[in-house]
Design a protein around this motif. Structure first.
Motif, mmCIF file in Angstrom:
data_model
loop_
_atom_site.group_PDB
_atom_site.id
_atom_site.type_symbol
_atom_site.label_atom_id
_atom_site.label_comp_id
_atom_site.label_asym_id
_atom_site.label_seq_id
_atom_site.Cartn_x
_atom_site.Cartn_y
_atom_site.Cartn_z
ATOM 1 N N TYR A 62 30.207 9.694 2.427
ATOM 2 C CA TYR A 62 29.284 8.979 3.326
ATOM 3 C C TYR A 62 29.187 9.747 4.648
ATOM 4 C CZ TYR A 62 29.804 5.158 0.007
ATOM 5 O OH TYR A 62 29.813 4.395 -1.143
ATOM 6 N N PRO A 63 28.610 10.933 4.600
ATOM 7 C CA PRO A 63 28.606 11.796 5.788
ATOM 8 C C PRO A 63 27.675 11.346 6.910
ATOM 9 C CG PRO A 63 27.316 12.790 4.021
ATOM 10 C CD PRO A 63 27.969 11.578 3.437
ATOM 11 N N GLU A 64 26.775 10.406 6.631
ATOM 12 C CA GLU A 64 25.817 10.000 7.653
ATOM 13 C C GLU A 64 26.395 8.994 8.647
ATOM 14 O OE1 GLU A 64 22.688 11.254 7.820
ATOM 15 O OE2 GLU A 64 22.944 12.469 6.027
ATOM 16 N N ILE A 65 27.562 8.405 8.349
ATOM 17 C CA ILE A 65 28.121 7.393 9.251
ATOM 18 C C ILE A 65 28.619 8.037 10.532
ATOM 19 C CG2 ILE A 65 29.911 5.635 9.526
ATOM 20 C CD1 ILE A 65 29.794 5.147 6.538
ATOM 21 N N LYS A 184 21.359 0.678 1.916
ATOM 22 C CA LYS A 184 21.347 2.125 1.851
ATOM 23 C C LYS A 184 22.350 2.597 0.805
ATOM 24 C CE LYS A 184 22.115 3.474 6.112
ATOM 25 N NZ LYS A 184 22.213 4.317 7.322
ATOM 26 N N MET A 185 22.071 3.768 0.255
ATOM 27 C CA MET A 185 22.993 4.426 -0.655
ATOM 28 C C MET A 185 23.155 5.869 -0.210
ATOM 29 S SD MET A 185 21.534 2.936 -4.284
ATOM 30 C CE MET A 185 19.814 3.082 -3.735
ATOM 31 N N SER A 186 24.359 6.354 -0.250
ATOM 32 C CA SER A 186 24.610 7.752 0.076
ATOM 33 C C SER A 186 24.213 8.623 -1.102
ATOM 34 C CB SER A 186 26.092 7.964 0.406
ATOM 35 O OG SER A 186 26.414 9.333 0.414
ATOM 36 N N ALA A 187 23.398 9.633 -0.863
ATOM 37 C CA ALA A 187 22.996 10.538 -1.939
ATOM 38 C C ALA A 187 24.209 11.260 -2.513
ATOM 39 C CB ALA A 187 21.963 11.543 -1.418
ATOM 40 N N VAL A 188 25.140 11.659 -1.647
ATOM 41 C CA VAL A 188 26.357 12.336 -2.121
ATOM 42 C C VAL A 188 27.145 11.412 -3.041
ATOM 43 C CG1 VAL A 188 28.562 13.334 -1.445
ATOM 44 C CG2 VAL A 188 26.520 13.841 -0.115
ATOM 45 N N ASP A 189 27.343 10.177 -2.606
ATOM 46 C CA ASP A 189 28.121 9.239 -3.418
ATOM 47 C C ASP A 189 27.415 8.941 -4.741
ATOM 48 O OD1 ASP A 189 30.307 7.234 -3.744
ATOM 49 O OD2 ASP A 189 28.642 5.828 -3.649
ATOM 50 N N ALA A 190 26.077 8.798 -4.710
ATOM 51 C CA ALA A 190 25.330 8.475 -5.927
ATOM 52 C C ALA A 190 25.396 9.594 -6.957
ATOM 53 C CB ALA A 190 23.881 8.178 -5.571
ATOM 54 N N LEU A 191 25.530 10.836 -6.490
ATOM 55 C CA LEU A 191 25.517 11.982 -7.404
ATOM 56 C C LEU A 191 26.911 12.526 -7.708
ATOM 57 C CD1 LEU A 191 22.473 13.895 -5.862
ATOM 58 C CD2 LEU A 191 22.512 12.582 -7.995
ATOM 59 N N GLN A 206 21.896 15.395 -0.114
ATOM 60 C CA GLN A 206 22.150 14.637 1.105
ATOM 61 C C GLN A 206 21.496 15.308 2.312
ATOM 62 O OE1 GLN A 206 24.229 11.649 1.204
ATOM 63 N NE2 GLN A 206 23.233 11.450 3.181
ATOM 64 N N GLY A 207 21.618 16.615 2.360
ATOM 65 C CA GLY A 207 21.024 17.341 3.467
ATOM 66 C C GLY A 207 19.508 17.314 3.455
ATOM 67 N N LEU A 208 18.924 17.222 2.264
ATOM 68 C CA LEU A 208 17.467 17.254 2.136
ATOM 69 C C LEU A 208 16.829 15.903 2.410
ATOM 70 C CD1 LEU A 208 14.922 18.858 1.319
ATOM 71 C CD2 LEU A 208 15.361 18.150 -1.058
ATOM 72 N N VAL A 209 17.338 14.840 1.780
ATOM 73 C CA VAL A 209 16.693 13.522 1.887
ATOM 74 C C VAL A 209 17.477 12.536 2.743
ATOM 75 C CG1 VAL A 209 15.639 13.837 -0.383
ATOM 76 C CG2 VAL A 209 17.770 12.540 -0.194
#
Length: 318
Positions: A62-65, A184-191, A206-209
Motif C-alpha cells: 500500500y505505497p500510496e498511504i 480503494k484498492m491498491s494495484a500492487v496488493d491486487a496483483l 501502481q506507478g502508472l494508474v
C-alpha cells in the motif's frame, strides 16, 4: 436491528405488550387489541459515528498511504505509533441515519359485525436508512470510503383474538433494498499473490494508474413475512412470540473502476489500459446479504398501574 415505537421500545415491551400500531412490525398479534381506526407516526434519528484505529498496512503493498522514506523526516501523512497502528483515529466526514414509520389500522367491523375482532394494518417505513462517508485519503479507504444502505418497506398485517387469552397475527411485506459503496484498492496488493513479494508488473501498474477506485450501486426487491402469537394467561401477563421468514437479497448493479493517477481517472481510459495488458474488468457486481429466519420473544408483567417489567430476546437461525 430495527425498532419502532418510542414508548414500547423504551419499556422493552414491543413483543410482549404490542399495544400500538408498531405491532405490525414487532408482533402483529397485538393488532387484535386495537379496535377502531388509528393513524400512527414515528420518526427516530439514528446516530452513526464510526471510529477506526487501524493497524498499519504493509507499505510495500500500500505505497500510496505514506511516501517511501517519510518516516525519516516525520513527514508521513499517516504516522505510525510504536505499536504498529496509525496514530490518528479515523472518523467519518459525514454520516446520518433515520427511521420513519407511518401506519394506519382498522378493525373490520364495518364489513360485518362478525369481523369486528379482526384488525388489519398497512404500514410504510424504513427499517434501515443510514450512511457514512470517510476521508478518501485515509487508510480506511481500502476498506470503505462511503456507504449507503436503504430498505423501504410496505407491510400489510392482521391480528385476531379468537380467545381472551390468545391472539394470532401475521404480516407480509414488500421490501425495496438499495446499497451503494465506494472503496480503494491498491494495484500492487491486487496483483500480488498472498505471501509473495510484489512483482515488477505490480509495481509498474501502481506507478502508472495509482490506486484503483471502485464505485458500486445495486438494488434488489423481495418479499418478507412473519407469524406471531400473543398469550395473556392473566390480564397482567403478556407473552409474545414472532417468527420471521428469511430473505436473500442479491444487490446487482453497475460497477465503475478507475485509477487515481491522471492517466486513468476516466473509467473508459482505465479499462483500455487494463485490457491492453491482458486483464478484463467486470461491468457489473453482485453482493449477497442473506438474512436468516429469526425468532423474537418477549415477556411483559404489569405488576402495578405504575410499574411494568419487560424482557425481550431474539435468535437468528444462521
Amino acid at each position: 436491528m430495527a425498532t419502532f415505537g418510542a414508548r414500547r421500545s423504551g419499556m422493552i415491551a414491543t413483543i410482549g405488550a404490542p399495544d400500538d400500531a408498531s405491532a405490525v412490525f414487532h408482533n402483529p398479534a397485538g393488532l387484535a387489541d386495537q379496535p377502531g381506526i388509528q393513524l400512527y407516526f414515528f420518526l427516530s434519528p439514528g446516530i452513526v459515528d464510526p471510529r477506526f484505529r487501524l493497524q498499519a498496512h504493509d507499505p510495500t503493498l500500500y505505497p500510496e498511504i505514506n511516501p517511501k522514506g517519510c518516516d525519516q523526516d516525520n513527514s508521513c501523512p499517516w504516522p505510525i505509533d510504536d505499536e504498529g497502528y496509525y496514530e490518528e483515529t479515523i472518523t467519518a466526514d459525514r454520516s446520518f441515519g433515520i427511521q420513519p414509520f407511518l401506519a394506519v389500522t382498522t378493525d373490520l367491523g364495518f364489513i360485518s359485525p362478525a369481523a369486528k375482532d379482526v384488525v388489519v394494518a398497512l404500514a410504510v417505513f424504513a427499517p434501515n436508512a443510514y450512511a457514512a462517508y470517510l476521508p478518501e485519503d485515509a487508510p480506511t479507504a481500502y476498506h470503505v470510503i462511503g456507504g449507503l444502505f436503504l430498505v423501504g418497506t410496505a407491510t400489510l398485517g392482521v391480528g385476531y383474538r379468537p380467545h381472551p387469552k390468545i391472539a394470532l397475527g401475521a404480516s407480509i411485506s414488500y421490501n425495496y433494498m438499495h446499497i451503494s459503496l465506494s472503496q480503494k484498492m491498491s494495484a500492487v496488493d491486487a496483483l500480488t499473490p498472498p505471501g509473495q513479494s510484489p512483482t515488477a508488473l505490480a509495481s509498474m501498474a501502481q506507478g502508472l494508474v495509482g490506486d484503483i477506485r471502485m464505485d458500486f450501486s445495486g438494488v434488489d426487491h423481495g418479499v418478507g413475512w412473519s407469524a406471531a402469537l400473543l398469550l395473556n394467561p392473566e390480564p397482567w401477563i403478556g407473552l409474545g412470540i414472532t417468527y420471521s421468514g428469511a430473505t436473500h437479497p442479491r444487490f446487482r448493479g453497475d460497477v465503475s473502476l478507475y485509477g487515481t493517477k491522471e492517466i486513468a481517472k476516466d473509467p473508459d481510459d482505465f479499462r483500455s489500459v487494463v485490457e491492453g495488458v491482458g486483464y478484463k474488468l467486470p461491468d457489473e457486481l453482485e453482493i449477497q446479504m442473506p438474512i436468516p429466519h429469526s425468532l423474537a420473544f418477549g415477556l411483559n408483567l404489569k405488576l402495578a398501574w405504575w410499574i411494568e417489567v419487560g424482557f425481550e430476546g431474539r435468535f437468528w437461525f444462521y
